[in-house]
Write an enzyme that holds these catalytic residues in place. Structure first.
Site, PDB file in Angstrom:
ATOM      1  N   HIS A  30       0.635  -1.182   0.105  1.00  0.00           N
ATOM      2  CA  HIS A  30       0.023  -0.011  -0.091  1.00  0.00           C
ATOM      3  C   HIS A  30       0.869   1.197  -0.003  1.00  0.00           C
ATOM      4  CE1 HIS A  30      -3.232  -2.784   0.632  1.00  0.00           C
ATOM      5  NE2 HIS A  30      -2.485  -3.462   1.780  1.00  0.00           N
ATOM      6  N   GLU A  44      -2.445   0.470   8.077  1.00  0.00           N
ATOM      7  CA  GLU A  44      -1.634  -0.768   7.699  1.00  0.00           C
ATOM      8  C   GLU A  44      -0.190  -0.141   6.686  1.00  0.00           C
ATOM      9  OE1 GLU A  44      -3.153  -3.395   4.895  1.00  0.00           O
ATOM     10  OE2 GLU A  44      -1.152  -4.382   4.670  1.00  0.00           O
ATOM     11  N   HIS A  97       2.500  -6.899   4.820  1.00  0.00           N
ATOM     12  CA  HIS A  97       1.551  -6.425   4.758  1.00  0.00           C
ATOM     13  C   HIS A  97       0.626  -6.794   6.331  1.00  0.00           C
ATOM     14  CE1 HIS A  97      -0.134  -5.656   0.676  1.00  0.00           C
ATOM     15  NE2 HIS A  97       1.077  -6.388   0.255  1.00  0.00           N
ATOM     16  N   GLU A 163       1.886 -11.517   5.886  1.00  0.00           N
ATOM     17  CA  GLU A 163       0.725 -10.435   6.617  1.00  0.00           C
ATOM     18  C   GLU A 163       1.450 -10.935   8.218  1.00  0.00           C
ATOM     19  OE1 GLU A 163      -1.982  -9.082   5.608  1.00  0.00           O
ATOM     20  OE2 GLU A 163      -2.254 -10.087   3.796  1.00  0.00           O
TER      21      GLU A 163
HETATM   22 ZN   LIG Z   1      -2.375  -5.083   2.727  1.00  0.00          ZN
END
Ligand SMILES: [Zn+2]
Length: 203
Positions: A30, A44, A97, A163
């Site tokens: 992102h 995030e 992430h 993640e």
């Molecule tokens: Zn993400």
């Protein structure tokens, strides 16, 4: 000009080593107007970049070359991210992430994804990273598993997507904000990468 591994300015004496230096692309997920997952004031994209910079420092301290897909709060398309990997001579791509699961706020832990069971190199990295992180008492881990993510599918070098934890879990979200916890995450992920590289050298 695109970043290329092995083309940077290196001391003359180490040119030979430099040319064959291991190179990792770190992709902070992102950025810019794309915040990713948001939980209260926690965004995030900021955690992803912060851990990416810590991981970069650790890898570079261990003589690994690093290219970041972004080093500031800028928006990048997924195609741009995979282009950075595919236009480089890098050896490994890692995308960072944070997770979110709205159905169950109890779910917590770091997960690592690779593209498919056929992606054996990517799978080996994912499993090595999960193993290294699982040895930490501070970080809860889940599994290494497959997922058909764009950046994994379209990257032509071994690639994983981590993640790092669930922002939907209150206690994990608070940890993910902490500088110390981010440092532990970066250190453990780096160890997972080192162990995989060492395993290759010894086989
Ligand atoms: Zn993400």
């Amino acid at each position: 000009m695109r970043n290329k591994c092995g083309n940077g300015a290196a001391p003359i004496t180490s040119t030979a080593d430099y040319a064959s230096k291991f190179c990792v692309i770190i992709d902070a997920g992102h950025g810019g107007s794309d915040g990713g997952t948001v939980s209260g004031k926690i965004i995030e994209k900021d955690i992803n970049l912060s851990v990416a910079l810590k991981l970069k420092t650790i890898l570079e301290d261990n003589n690994i070359e690093v290219i970041l897909t972004r080093n500031s709060d800028e928006k990048m398309s997924l195609a741009q991210r995979t282009s950075v990997a595919n236009d480089s001579n890098a050896d490994f791509f890692i995308s960072l992430h944070c997770n979110y699961y709205e159905d169950d706020a109890q779910i917590a832990g770091l997960e690592c994804y690779y593209n498919s069971p056929d992606a054996t190199e990517s799978k080996a990295y994912a499993e090595s990273i999960i193993h290294a992180v699982s040895l930490s008492n501070d970080v809860k881990t889940r599994d290494a598993k497959t997922e058909n993510y764009y950046v994994l599918r379209n990257t032509q070098i071994p690639a994983v997507l981590v993640e790092m934890g669930f922002l939907s879990n209150y206690s994990e979200s608070q940890k993910l904000l902490s500088d110390d916890y981010q440092e532990i995450l970066a250190q453990r992920m780096a160890e997972g990468i080192f162990n995989k590289i060492k395993g290759d050298e010894n086989s």
